[in-house]
Design a protein around this motif. Structure first.
Motif, PDB file in Angstrom:
ATOM      1  N   ALA A  55       0.835  -1.012   0.084  1.00  0.00           N
ATOM      2  CA  ALA A  55      -0.050  -0.176  -0.155  1.00  0.00           C
ATOM      3  C   ALA A  55       0.947   1.173  -0.067  1.00  0.00           C
ATOM      4  O   ALA A  55       0.491   2.291  -0.598  1.00  0.00           O
ATOM      5  CB  ALA A  55      -1.044   0.065   1.124  1.00  0.00           C
ATOM      6  N   LEU A  56       1.971   1.181   0.915  1.00  0.00           N
ATOM      7  CA  LEU A  56       3.019   2.389   0.805  1.00  0.00           C
ATOM      8  C   LEU A  56       3.630   2.604  -0.612  1.00  0.00           C
ATOM      9  O   LEU A  56       3.547   3.679  -1.015  1.00  0.00           O
ATOM     10  CB  LEU A  56       3.727   2.185   1.824  1.00  0.00           C
ATOM     11  CG  LEU A  56       4.736   3.492   2.079  1.00  0.00           C
ATOM     12  CD1 LEU A  56       4.357   4.454   2.541  1.00  0.00           C
ATOM     13  CD2 LEU A  56       5.975   2.741   2.794  1.00  0.00           C
ATOM     14  N   ALA A  57       3.938   1.859  -1.056  1.00  0.00           N
ATOM     15  CA  ALA A  57       4.548   1.724  -2.575  1.00  0.00           C
ATOM     16  C   ALA A  57       3.606   2.172  -3.646  1.00  0.00           C
ATOM     17  O   ALA A  57       4.011   3.369  -4.325  1.00  0.00           O
ATOM     18  CB  ALA A  57       4.997   0.409  -3.130  1.00  0.00           C
ATOM     19  N   LEU A  58       2.466   1.864  -3.514  1.00  0.00           N
ATOM     20  CA  LEU A  58       1.455   2.276  -4.441  1.00  0.00           C
ATOM     21  C   LEU A  58       0.847   3.529  -4.102  1.00  0.00           C
ATOM     22  O   LEU A  58       0.816   4.487  -5.002  1.00  0.00           O
ATOM     23  CB  LEU A  58       0.025   1.319  -4.503  1.00  0.00           C
ATOM     24  CG  LEU A  58      -1.093   1.746  -5.254  1.00  0.00           C
ATOM     25  CD1 LEU A  58      -0.758   1.803  -6.512  1.00  0.00           C
ATOM     26  CD2 LEU A  58      -2.530   0.915  -4.992  1.00  0.00           C
ATOM     27  N   GLY A  59       0.912   3.953  -2.878  1.00  0.00           N
ATOM     28  CA  GLY A  59       0.466   5.255  -2.597  1.00  0.00           C
ATOM     29  C   GLY A  59       1.521   6.458  -2.801  1.00  0.00           C
ATOM     30  O   GLY A  59       1.053   7.486  -3.201  1.00  0.00           O
ATOM     31  N   VAL A  60       2.837   5.975  -2.503  1.00  0.00           N
ATOM     32  CA  VAL A  60       3.861   6.932  -2.889  1.00  0.00           C
ATOM     33  C   VAL A  60       4.042   7.105  -4.454  1.00  0.00           C
ATOM     34  O   VAL A  60       3.996   8.418  -4.972  1.00  0.00           O
ATOM     35  CB  VAL A  60       5.320   6.303  -2.409  1.00  0.00           C
ATOM     36  CG1 VAL A  60       6.328   7.321  -2.885  1.00  0.00           C
ATOM     37  CG2 VAL A  60       5.136   6.543  -0.784  1.00  0.00           C
ATOM     38  N   VAL A  61       3.946   6.319  -5.113  1.00  0.00           N
ATOM     39  CA  VAL A  61       3.750   6.332  -6.707  1.00  0.00           C
ATOM     40  C   VAL A  61       2.618   7.173  -7.285  1.00  0.00           C
ATOM     41  O   VAL A  61       2.785   7.817  -7.978  1.00  0.00           O
ATOM     42  CB  VAL A  61       4.019   4.854  -7.458  1.00  0.00           C
ATOM     43  CG1 VAL A  61       3.607   5.013  -8.947  1.00  0.00           C
ATOM     44  CG2 VAL A  61       5.091   4.354  -7.104  1.00  0.00           C
ATOM     45  N   LEU A  62       1.282   6.775  -6.755  1.00  0.00           N
ATOM     46  CA  LEU A  62       0.375   7.476  -7.210  1.00  0.00           C
ATOM     47  C   LEU A  62       0.130   8.959  -6.542  1.00  0.00           C
ATOM     48  O   LEU A  62      -0.051   9.845  -7.305  1.00  0.00           O
ATOM     49  CB  LEU A  62      -0.931   6.632  -6.483  1.00  0.00           C
ATOM     50  CG  LEU A  62      -2.374   7.284  -7.203  1.00  0.00           C
ATOM     51  CD1 LEU A  62      -2.530   6.953  -8.746  1.00  0.00           C
ATOM     52  CD2 LEU A  62      -3.518   6.166  -6.295  1.00  0.00           C
TER      53      LEU A  62
END
Length: 255
Positions: A55-62
């Motif tokens: 979730a953190l990886a997706l949140g940072v990219v998005l």
């Protein structure tokens, strides 16, 4: 220890009143040691960390993409507006408004019961939903950091012959990261704790393991207190690591 538990359990079932410490031991043993139930907590912690990382990886990219689009739109010259950039900026504004304006629980239920109603991988659905939710908040954090950088930095980069993207990557973003790191760390801690919400849709993380043990022992205190203690330890560890990273960045600035 197992023999003591069996003896005390037999006494309790026979109607004998146990004292405080005996009762404490029986409930503790049931919650953590009987049938190696501590392994269920460890498995839940592993799932919690994986969901948090995804979730953190997706949140940072998005969030980074949304922030860059909105900053690029806001930094356009008044009479030279790009309509394509304006269109994507409008989409980003709708995204952040909707996600930040609706409860996480409602988003999880919509994703699991409407969007992915045929999926049985509730943990993955929960990680995806958490990442989308986090992206809205991360975008505002990063956008604030980018806008806080002195506009003269952008002008200096452009005067050296760098294009807009190169100036952002080499000059603006490194400065913004230092200022937004504490806020991003706080968002990460919130995200870690929010993983407990995916239990509602069937995600098999730490709280799910505790609830399974509660259903077997009919005792809620120790599983819930144990879960709270594990979350507290995880938050303290990540806060310590974040503090070390912040100190290292400050030292590099002095040099």
């Amino acid at each position: 220890m197992a023999e003591l538990f069996e003896t005390l359990s037999a006494l309790s079932k026979s109607g004998t009143t146990l004292n405080f410490w005996e009762n404490f031991f029986v409930k503790f043993y049931q919650a953590f040691l009987q049938a190696d139930r501590w392994k269920l907590y460890l498995k839940g912690v592993g799932t919690t960390l994986v969901v948090t990382a995804l979730a953190l990886a997706l949140g940072v990219v998005l969030g980074s993409v949304v922030a860059l689009v909105r900053v690029a739109h806001d930094q356009q010259r008044p009479h030279r507006r790009n309509p394509v950039l304006g269109f994507f900026n409008a989409i980003c504004k709708v995204y952040t408004t909707v996600i930040r304006g609706t409860p996480m629980m409602v988003q999880l239920l919509i994703m699991s019961m409407v969007v992915f109603q045929s999926s049985r991988n509730f943990t993955a659905v929960g990680a995806l939903t958490l990442g989308i939710n986090s992206g809205a908040y991360v975008s505002e954090i990063i956008r604030g950091g980018l806008m806080a950088v002195d506009p003269g930095q952008m002008e200096a980069g452009r005067s050296l012959g760098l294009n807009y993207i190169t100036t952002m990557v080499l000059i603006i973003i490194p400065q913004a990261i230092r200022s937004v790191l504490p806020s991003l760390g706080n968002e990460f801690i919130i995200l870690l704790k929010d993983t407990s919400l995916i239990t509602v849709i069937g995600g098999k993380e730490l709280l799910y393991a505790a609830q399974g043990i509660m259903n077997r022992t009919y005792e809620a205190m120790f599983p819930l207190l144990g879960t709270a203690a594990i979350y507290l330890v995880l938050v303290m560890v990540f806060s310590w690591l974040l503090g070390k990273l912040e100190r290292r960045l400050r030292q590099s600035d002095r040099r």
